[in-house]
Design a protein around this motif. Structure first.
Motif: not given
Length: 264
Positions: A96-101, A204-213, A217-226, A232-233
């Motif tokens: 979970e530590a790795l998945a939740d990074l 990935i590093a050269s793109a926006s890290q705000w966007s990446a993170r 988070a949004v993909v995780r919410r979708i996979l969790d059923g949202q 929040t979104t």
């Protein structure tokens, strides 16, 4: 910057915006010991807290990713119901530590990537493999079962019926079959894998890290059923329009130059 965990069985280096976490027991095909599972959350926390690291790549030393949990410890860690529960909790915490990074993650897979090794790879956002990689999850061959969290990540990657096939049979997949099943995202020649992973990490590093993170988070919410935006979104979207990365990206686009995003 370099860090060592679990008496050198986990090595972490950070350079040029990318953290590299290496499973470092090449003589045992990087089989994961209890000490390594216990140390993984600390290694991940180090990446999370270091602004020098935008992306994490996970790899194994000596031509293997990881041959799974160290079966040599099974007699001890599974000696009693209580010890088995404690060991399972330690593995779950590491996964979970790795998945939740919050930062983007890439698994660089060479050679065997089996059991807990593939479980770790499934915790990464992107999986890139050598064409010589061998992947599988083999609890069915040991009379064990995979945890719910690990099974969920496998189902998310390949779908329920393919996940059942992989788990029921415990069979070992070639890199090409794993690619066709979407278990991994890219296959490279062995000599090109490190370069391909480095190039992906830098892209990935050269793109926006705000966007990446926020995307992660949004993909995780979708996979969790949202299925619909919530407060929040919606706030994240509006925050992006006021953020320094958007201002830099917009100005760079108008000025026809490469953006240098400030968010880390």
């Amino acid at each position: 910057m370099s860090h060592s965990f679990a008496d050198g069985a986990l090595l972490l280096s950070i350079a040029d915006d990318v953290a590299l976490l290496t499973l470092n027991r090449p003589d045992k095909r990087n089989a994961l010991t209890q000490a390594m599972w216990r140390a993984l959350p600390r290694a991940i926390e180090t990446v999370a807290n270091d602004p020098a690291a935008k992306v994490l790549a996970v790899t194994g030393a000596g031509g293997a990713f990881a041959a799974g949990a160290d079966i040599g410890e099974f007699e001890t860690v599974y000696a009693t119901r209580d010890s088995a529960a404690a060991y399972a909790a330690e593995i779950a915490e590491a996964m979970e530590a790795l998945a939740d990074l919050s930062k983007p993650t890439i698994a660089a897979i060479s050679g065997p990537c089996v059991g807990g090794g593939l479980g770790l790879a499934l915790c990464c956002d992107i999986r890139m493999a050598s064409e010589k990689a061998k992947l599988g999850i083999t609890p069915g061959k040991l009379g064990l079962m995979y945890s719910l969290g690990d099974t969920r990540r496998l189902v998310e990657a390949v779908g329920p019926s393919t996940a059942k096939d992989i788990l029921y049979t415990g069979r070992i997949l070639s890199a090409q079959e794993a690619l066709s099943l979407r278990l991994i995202d890219a296959v490279c020649s062995p000599e090109d894998l490190d370069g391909a992973v480095a190039a992906k990490a830098q892209a990935i590093a050269s793109a926006s890290q705000w966007s990446a993170r926020r995307t992660k988070a949004v993909v995780r919410r979708i996979l969790d059923g949202q299925t619909q935006d919530d407060d929040t979104t919606r706030a994240w979207f509006l925050d992006s329009l006021e953020g320094e990365d958007f201002l830099e990206g917009r100005d760079a686009f108008l000025q026809k130059r490469t953006p240098t995003f400030p968010y880390r």
